[in-house]
Design a protein around this motif. Structure first.
Motif, PDB file in Angstrom:
ATOM      1  N   GLN A 198     102.931  50.728  45.237  1.00  0.00           N
ATOM      2  CA  GLN A 198     103.930  49.894  45.899  1.00  0.00           C
ATOM      3  C   GLN A 198     103.472  49.515  47.301  1.00  0.00           C
ATOM      4  O   GLN A 198     103.571  48.358  47.710  1.00  0.00           O
ATOM      5  CB  GLN A 198     105.267  50.638  45.960  1.00  0.00           C
ATOM      6  N   GLY A 199     102.951  50.500  48.036  1.00  0.00           N
ATOM      7  CA  GLY A 199     102.471  50.223  49.373  1.00  0.00           C
ATOM      8  C   GLY A 199     101.284  49.268  49.370  1.00  0.00           C
ATOM      9  O   GLY A 199     101.182  48.379  50.223  1.00  0.00           O
ATOM     10  N   ALA A 201     101.273  45.564  51.092  1.00  0.00           N
ATOM     11  CA  ALA A 201     100.251  45.210  52.079  1.00  0.00           C
ATOM     12  C   ALA A 201      99.517  43.931  51.674  1.00  0.00           C
ATOM     13  O   ALA A 201      99.258  43.057  52.514  1.00  0.00           O
ATOM     14  CB  ALA A 201      99.264  46.360  52.238  1.00  0.00           C
ATOM     15  N   GLU A 202      99.188  43.810  50.392  1.00  0.00           N
ATOM     16  CA  GLU A 202      98.506  42.607  49.923  1.00  0.00           C
ATOM     17  C   GLU A 202      99.408  41.384  50.023  1.00  0.00           C
ATOM     18  O   GLU A 202      98.954  40.285  50.376  1.00  0.00           O
ATOM     19  CB  GLU A 202      98.047  42.809  48.476  1.00  0.00           C
ATOM     20  N   MET A 203     100.702  41.570  49.706  1.00  0.00           N
ATOM     21  CA  MET A 203     101.643  40.451  49.804  1.00  0.00           C
ATOM     22  C   MET A 203     101.821  40.017  51.252  1.00  0.00           C
ATOM     23  O   MET A 203     101.915  38.816  51.550  1.00  0.00           O
ATOM     24  CB  MET A 203     102.990  40.849  49.196  1.00  0.00           C
TER      25      MET A 203
END
Length: 304
Positions: free
Chosen positions: A96-97, A101-103
């Motif tokens: 999820q993290g 972060a990528e989003m």
């Protein structure tokens, strides 16, 4: 359901993983300590295919150390990252993290592309060729799965190219719909309407409101029963966009038309949901997409 609320599987996975690592280490230790009585030619006496002999050679040291390093790496990995049941790992890493972060990085890269549309009105955005192309791609990636690549919808999914809107067709309302999503709910009304014959009569009256083929006698008998529907659709049957109640006087049927279909709606009700896009798209993307959707039914000149 108790399996999903207890910690049994977490403990089970953790135990199984650690036991497997310890068992591998124990196997290596036992293999290193065991002494095999060898023949004079340094073989164990085992033969395969007549002349294939098993030699009594110790495990190569490099292989033993590599095996030990693999076990240690496995323990270090399980301590740092998720892998032991519900244990999150010392580094706090999660899928999820990583996704968030990528989003966030992707949104930061997209901001300059949408920056010039921030000061434009939705009508101007809809008429802008570049914004139209970007909105079209957003639509194909996020909306076409339900509304179709041509945006004309299908049974249960609204046509976005006409002027019939359940919740309003202004750019602001479309943006609100995209951001927050919508849940349409028609409650079962058979008990309030009366007998199955009353439901049939009411179905024909609903058909008569749009001039669809119907039995006029049944429609006249069903008219008094329409008061049950008027709370949402209005006494004139023109609907209520504040409630998402459709207009029954036009010839647009979201879930199909005919006595059987309308009777089923009265008897069983219907729940529809459009998912919110605020967690998938940026505010700027929603602005461009809402302008594009508005343009589908308003045909701004420059975009066409």
């Amino acid at each position: 359901m108790s399996d999903f609320t207890s910690n049994f599987w977490s403990v089970f996975v953790t135990t199984l993983t650690l036991v497997a690592i310890v068992a591998c280490a124990l196997l290596l230790w036992m293999a290193g300590r065991r002494k095999v009585v060898a023949h004079a030619d340094n073989t164990t006496g085992h033969l395969w295919d007549v002349d294939l002999a098993e030699m009594n050679n110790p495990l190569p040291r490099w292989w033993v150390w590599l095996f030990l390093m693999t076990l240690l790496f496995g323990l270090a990995y399980l301590a740092a990252f998720p892998g032991l049941g519900s244990f999150a790992g010392r580094l706090g890493w999660s899928m999820q993290g990583e996704y968030e972060a990528e989003m966030a990085k992707a949104r930061a890269n997209l901001e300059p592309l949408y920056a010039r549309f921030a000061s434009m009105t939705p009508e101007q955005v809809a008429a802008d060729p570049q914004a139209h192309a970007m909105g079209e791609r957003l639509f194909m990636n996020n909306c076409a799965q339900c509304h179709g690549s041509d945006a004309r919808g299908s049974k249960g999914f609204p046509d976005l190219t006409d002027a019939d809107w359940l919740h309003g067709g202004t750019p602001e309302k479309i943006r609100e719909t995209l951001t927050q999503g919508r849940i349409g709910n028609m409650a079962p009304l058979a008990a309030a309407v009366g007998t199955p014959e009353d439901v049939r009569n009411l179905s024909h009256y609903v058909l008569s409101l749009s001039g669809s083929p119907h039995d006029s006698l049944r429609a006249s008998l069903g008219k008094p029963k329409f008061v049950t529907c008027a709370a949402c659709h209005g006494m004139d049957g023109k609907g209520n966009q504040a409630l998402g109640a459709p207009n029954l006087t036009d010839d647009i049927w979201l879930h199909g038309w005919g006595e059987a279909t309308i009777a089923e709606m009265i008897n069983n009700g219907k729940v529809n949901q459009m998912p919110a896009q605020e967690h998938k798209l940026t505010e700027a993307q929603i602005g461009v997409l809402s302008a594009y959707v508005w343009g589908l039914s308003n045909k701004p000149g420059a975009a066409r």
